[in-house]
Design a protein around this motif. Structure first.
Motif, PDB file in Angstrom:
ATOM      1  N   TYR A 607      57.357  81.274 -39.346  1.00  0.00           N
ATOM      2  CA  TYR A 607      56.504  81.628 -40.483  1.00  0.00           C
ATOM      3  C   TYR A 607      55.487  80.520 -40.770  1.00  0.00           C
ATOM      4  O   TYR A 607      54.350  80.768 -41.135  1.00  0.00           O
ATOM      5  CB  TYR A 607      57.354  81.827 -41.745  1.00  0.00           C
ATOM      6  N   ALA A 608      55.943  79.278 -40.597  1.00  0.00           N
ATOM      7  CA  ALA A 608      55.054  78.150 -40.923  1.00  0.00           C
ATOM      8  C   ALA A 608      54.140  77.786 -39.746  1.00  0.00           C
ATOM      9  O   ALA A 608      53.484  76.743 -39.782  1.00  0.00           O
ATOM     10  CB  ALA A 608      55.888  76.942 -41.333  1.00  0.00           C
ATOM     11  N   HIS A 609      54.130  78.625 -38.711  1.00  0.00           N
ATOM     12  CA  HIS A 609      53.250  78.421 -37.543  1.00  0.00           C
ATOM     13  C   HIS A 609      53.554  77.116 -36.817  1.00  0.00           C
ATOM     14  O   HIS A 609      52.655  76.485 -36.262  1.00  0.00           O
ATOM     15  CB  HIS A 609      51.770  78.478 -37.960  1.00  0.00           C
ATOM     16  N   VAL A 646      59.996  78.111 -47.142  1.00  0.00           N
ATOM     17  CA  VAL A 646      60.243  79.469 -46.624  1.00  0.00           C
ATOM     18  C   VAL A 646      61.759  79.671 -46.524  1.00  0.00           C
ATOM     19  O   VAL A 646      62.287  80.735 -46.837  1.00  0.00           O
ATOM     20  CB  VAL A 646      59.554  79.667 -45.253  1.00  0.00           C
ATOM     21  N   SER A 669      46.008  81.231 -40.849  1.00  0.00           N
ATOM     22  CA  SER A 669      47.310  81.870 -40.674  1.00  0.00           C
ATOM     23  C   SER A 669      48.333  81.331 -41.666  1.00  0.00           C
ATOM     24  O   SER A 669      49.223  82.062 -42.106  1.00  0.00           O
ATOM     25  CB  SER A 669      47.799  81.739 -39.234  1.00  0.00           C
ATOM     26  N   VAL A 670      48.198  80.040 -42.031  1.00  0.00           N
ATOM     27  CA  VAL A 670      49.131  79.489 -43.019  1.00  0.00           C
ATOM     28  C   VAL A 670      48.902  80.136 -44.371  1.00  0.00           C
ATOM     29  O   VAL A 670      49.834  80.459 -45.104  1.00  0.00           O
ATOM     30  CB  VAL A 670      48.975  77.950 -43.110  1.00  0.00           C
ATOM     31  N   THR A 673      50.716  83.117 -44.367  1.00  0.00           N
ATOM     32  CA  THR A 673      52.146  82.855 -44.631  1.00  0.00           C
ATOM     33  C   THR A 673      52.378  82.695 -46.129  1.00  0.00           C
ATOM     34  O   THR A 673      53.297  83.291 -46.698  1.00  0.00           O
ATOM     35  CB  THR A 673      52.578  81.541 -43.929  1.00  0.00           C
ATOM     36  N   ALA A 677      54.990  85.219 -47.139  1.00  0.00           N
ATOM     37  CA  ALA A 677      56.368  84.763 -46.839  1.00  0.00           C
ATOM     38  C   ALA A 677      57.202  84.532 -48.086  1.00  0.00           C
ATOM     39  O   ALA A 677      58.363  84.170 -47.978  1.00  0.00           O
ATOM     40  CB  ALA A 677      56.311  83.492 -45.992  1.00  0.00           C
TER      41      ALA A 677
END
Ligand SMILES: Nc1ncnc2c1ncn2[C@@H]1O[C@H](COP(=O)(O)OP(=O)(O)OP(=O)(O)O)[C@@H](O)[C@H]1O
Length: 851
Positions: A607-609, A646, A669-670, A673, A677
């Motif tokens: 999730y956190a890339h 997360v 992308s974050v 999230t 998330a």
């Protein structure tokens, strides 16, 4: 002058006559009065000494004292046996001596045994003291408030006290104190013996001698204690310097402050050496010379008196008495060492003792918050009650022996106890004591890897350990790890901040001056405002790291001041501006309390890339993070902190510019999230980049500690003349409201940095510098500025570093055994130009610092 100021005041930088304390030659800028005050503070008080004696137990101390005095008495009996033997031989040479030697050996054995018994009691005494004070100090430090303690005490000083002073207490306190007691007895017992056998006139003659020796010792002690205090204080300063410089090497270099800091460090070392040498050499010689002369004179007088009385005393008794007197002379120096040492150990005790009185945060837990806190319980699957699952449309029930014990919550994200006939969660595993403590209104929000869905959680709970022959049961973990969330936060966190006033420690001005706003459960709120307006302070007040001075913070109807700090802080989660990592594995950094399964940790990393980065590491989640995350980029550290949240899924998530160091591509992308998330979390995010908050439900604009604007992004952006609108239309960021002052500051830095450029880059070749500051503005020219490291030190970096950053550098090896880190760069920057240095997250931070 406060205690801190005193400890931080350089004690040897400048001198003036009136500043010279005690006239003992130690230069000091601490006025004599202040030093006396410090000295007084550094000395152990009677109250403190009595307190520690009672911790070590009076019984132990008295037993040790009795044993030591008996030891000396028994040794004296040894001597008397020999004296009697000599006396008897002087009268009759054929006398039987075996009885005397038998007596001698008996007393010797008894005396030696008594030493061991004394040490046993003494050891017990000091061990109790040192373990008590160690536990107490660590506990107090861990609960000391950030603003009222840690902000005010340099790390070096804290480290010095809990390492050097604590070691002194552990290792030397007993040795020195028991040694002093022994020496005191060793001196008193022979003297008492001499006075007992000598004529009374000799005792009268001795009194002035004892008086002079005692007053000399008093003067010595009065000087040596402050000197030792100076020594300890200046040692703390050297430690502070070391730790400060070690944590900020790059800043020190960047500002070109190496020379100043070296000089200050040298001065601090000089101070401590001066204090130590003056105390250890000069003062000791001063006293020993005087006492030795006096003692020789005293001995001679005693000899003469003894010889006049020889016939009455007997040659053996006189011989033993005079030998003891002679031996006492040799003990002067060690006894001084021992007694001064004992005093210094007590000073160390007094210094550490100060930390047992540091202010404390409020209670971690209160009785009232038992029903509010979250629980994490683990039990063996094979000990669990056999359970079955029954689905009813979207809902799910869990049955034990045909009776419903659990059912899905309203939002279908967890399980709760069925209303009737169920005693409590202990029915899931009667032998698990921890389950008994979980309040019946709590919800199960996760079971092993299953989280956020009642059916998945029910599946996980109902897996049977008995059907081990099936593939599914074989794959299921032997433990069931359940997470319980309180009813208080089960439907999200509603936050009401009402007239909140808060500030730091003793600073009288409030930083937050009556902040009021409300946030509905599961909403995402951006807190924006200019630098220094109090955004981070508000997050700290929510966590009660700074305690509110007025107003209230209410979460779901409960004033945060009414619950324990631990309960409050587990309900909240913070991703700080400055990501905090620990030395240890990535797994340890993500889950320091080992609450989560590997499956959930991996999901959080995804999730956190961070998944590509973690999978590129040979050890994966076991990759070792070095000191404070030094071998990860700043952006990676921020992502790790995000992954932690997360995993935890806090009811109220606080983000303090959590993605400021992440490159734009990853940032997008974050941001995704962050938006998706945390489906159940209420989110409060401090943001400078306005584009990151466009999807947020609400914006709170702070200005000078007050709410200036509030509403949806659209509403605040539409407000004519509003702060948010101005920031948005101008620079799209609050952070870029750069003042002339800031520009001047950077120009001054550039000027200094240019002078040091060659030194900083180390291997720079052909550096052409052109800085024209005539208008206070810099022209900056780089021509082929490069940097390389010897291969050996590069490999050292690589061993401790993450592989991703270095992989990119693989191709840049030069033929002469050096590794090119920065291929030569060239550039010319005109005055007034804003130049951005950009690159993907994950580049080694140090290379950037060097650039
Ligand atoms: N530990 C501290 N002790 C005393 N004052 C402090 C402390 N930390 C912050 N302050 C003061 O509190 C005020 C608000 O600081 P805060 O960090 O909350 O601002 P901010 O809005 O988060 O700024 P930024 O956007 O730069 O992070 C500032 O004037 C700052 O100087």
């Amino acid at each position: 002058m406060g205690r801190e100021e005193k400890e931080n005041t350089p004690i040897g930088s400048k001198t003036s006559k009136e500043q010279r304390p005690m006239g003992i030659g130690v230069t000091s800028s601490v006025p004599a009065m202040a030093l006396r005050e410090s000295e007084h503070e550094g000395r152990p008080t009677l109250e403190m000494t009595l307190r520690y004696i009672s911790i070590g137990k009076w019984r132990n101390l008295l037993n040790a004292l009795v044993c030591f005095s008996l030891t000396l008495f028994l040794y004296l009996l040894c001597d008397i046996s020999l004296a009697n033997c000599t006396n008897a031989l002087a009268i009759d040479a054929s006398v039987e001596t075996g009885r005397y030697f038998g007596g001698y050996l008996f007393w010797l054995f008894a005396g030696t045994s008594m030493v061991y018994i004394g040490w046993y009691f003494g050891g017990g005494f000091t061990l109790r003291i040192s373990s008590h004070i160690h536990a107490l100090v660590v506990r107090r430090l861990l609960h000391a408030p950030i603003d009222r303690f840690f902000d005010k005490h340099p790390v070096g000083r804290i480290m010095n006290r809990i390492t050097m002073d604590m070691t002194t207490i552990d290792l030397h306190l007993f040795l020195k104190i028991s040694g002093s007691i022994m020496i005191a007895f060793q001196t008193m017992v022979p003297l008492a013996y001499i006075h007992a056998i000598m004529p009374l006139s000799m005792t009268a003659l001795s009194l002035p001698f004892y008086y002079v020796v005692a007053s000399l010792y008093g003067r010595y002690q009065n000087t040596t204690v402050p000197l030792r205090y100076c020594f300890k204080t200046s040692s703390s300063r050297t430690q502070s310097y070391l730790s400060d410089v070690m944590t900020s090497t790059v800043v020190v270099r960047g500002f070109g402050e190496q020379q100043r800091l070296s000089a200050e460090y040298a001065a601090a070392v000089d101070d401590s050496l001066k204090a130590d040498l003056t105390d250890d050499r000069l003062m000791k010689r001063w006293l020993c010379n005087r006492v030795n002369y006096l003692w020789t004179f005293y001995n001679s007088v005693t000899y003469i008196i003894g010889l006049y009385n020889c016939s009455r005393l007997g040659p053996g008794t006189l011989g033993i008495a005079l030998t003891n007197l002679l031996l006492l002379e040799g003990m002067i120096e060690p006894s001084l060492d021992m007694m001064a040492g004992a005093l210094f150990e007590l000073i160390a005790l007094a210094r550490v003792h100060e930390y047992t009185e540091v202010p404390q945060e409020r209670a971690m837990r209160t009785l009232e918050d038992t029903a509010l806190r979250s629980y994490s319980v683990r039990f063996m699957r094979k000990a669990a009650t056999p359970l079955t699952k029954r689905e009813k449309g979207d809902e799910v029930e869990v049955l034990a022996n045909g009776r419903v014990v659990l059912r899905s919550t309203k939002d279908l994200r967890g399980l709760m106890l069925a209303e009737t006939g169920v005693e409590g969660f202990q029915e899931l595993c009667p032998s698990c004591a921890e389950l008994h403590a979980v309040p019946t209104l709590h919800h199960i929000v996760a079971a092993n890897d299953a989280t956020g869905c009642a059916k998945l959680i029910a599946d996980e709970i109902c897996k049977s350990a008995k059907s081990f022959m099936t593939a599914a049961a074989f794959a299921s973990p032997p433990m069931v790890n359940l997470e319980f969330q309180s009813d208080w936060l089960s439907s999200g966190a509603r936050l009401d901040v009402q007239e909140l006033r808060a500030g730091y420690a003793e600073v009288p001005q409030d930083v937050l001056k009556g902040v009021t706003f409300s946030v509905e459960p599961r909403m995402k709120v951006a807190v924006v405002g200019t630098t220094g307006c109090g955004k981070s302070s508000m997050l700290l007040a929510l966590l009660r790291i700074i305690e509110p001075r007025g107003g209230r913070i209410v979460i779901n109807g409960i004033d945060t001041r009414d619950i324990g700090l631990a309960t409050l802080r587990t309900a909240l989660g913070l991703v700080p501006q400055d990501p905090m990592l620990f030395t240890g594995s990535l797994r340890h950094n993500l889950d320091p309390f080992r609450l989560y399964t590997d499956g959930r940790i991996k999901k959080a990393v995804e999730y956190a890339h961070l998944a590509p980065f973690v999978s590129s590491l040979p050890l994966g989640l076991d990759h070792q993070v070095t000191d404070e995350g030094g071998n990860l980029s700043f952006g990676q550290r921020q992502l790790l902190c995000l992954a932690r949240m997360v995993l935890r899924q806090p009811a109220l998530l606080l983000l303090d510019e959590a993605t400021s160091a992440i490159d734009p591509a990853t940032q997008e992308s974050v941001q995704d999230t962050i938006n998706h998330a945390f489906p159940t979390s209420t989110m409060l995010a401090v943001a400078h980049r306005l584009e990151t908050i466009m999807e947020f439900d609400q914006v709170v604009v702070l200005d000078a500690g007050k709410v200036a604007e509030e509403g949806s992004v659209k509403e605040v952006a539409a407000k004519p003349g509003g702060i948010f609108r101005r920031a948005g239309s101008g620079s799209r960021s609050f952070a870029r409201q750069t003042t002339q002052e800031v520009q001047d500051y950077f120009h001054a830095r550039i000027r200094r940095s240019l002078d040091d450029l060659a030194a900083v880059t180390g291997e720079a070749e052909d550096v052409e510098r052109d800085a024209d500051f005539s208008n206070g503005i810099a022209h900056l020219t780089f021509k082929d500025v490069g940097f390389s490291l010897p291969r050996s030190s590069y490999l050292r970096h690589q061993e401790s570093g993450s592989s991703k950053g270095e992989k990119g550098l693989e191709g840049s090896s030069s033929s002469d055994g050096r590794k090119t880190i920065l291929a030569p760069i060239s550039g010319h920057y005109e005055p007034g130009k804003l130049v951005a240095l950009m690159g993907p997250s994950g580049q080694r931070p140090r290379w950037c610092d060097i650039i």
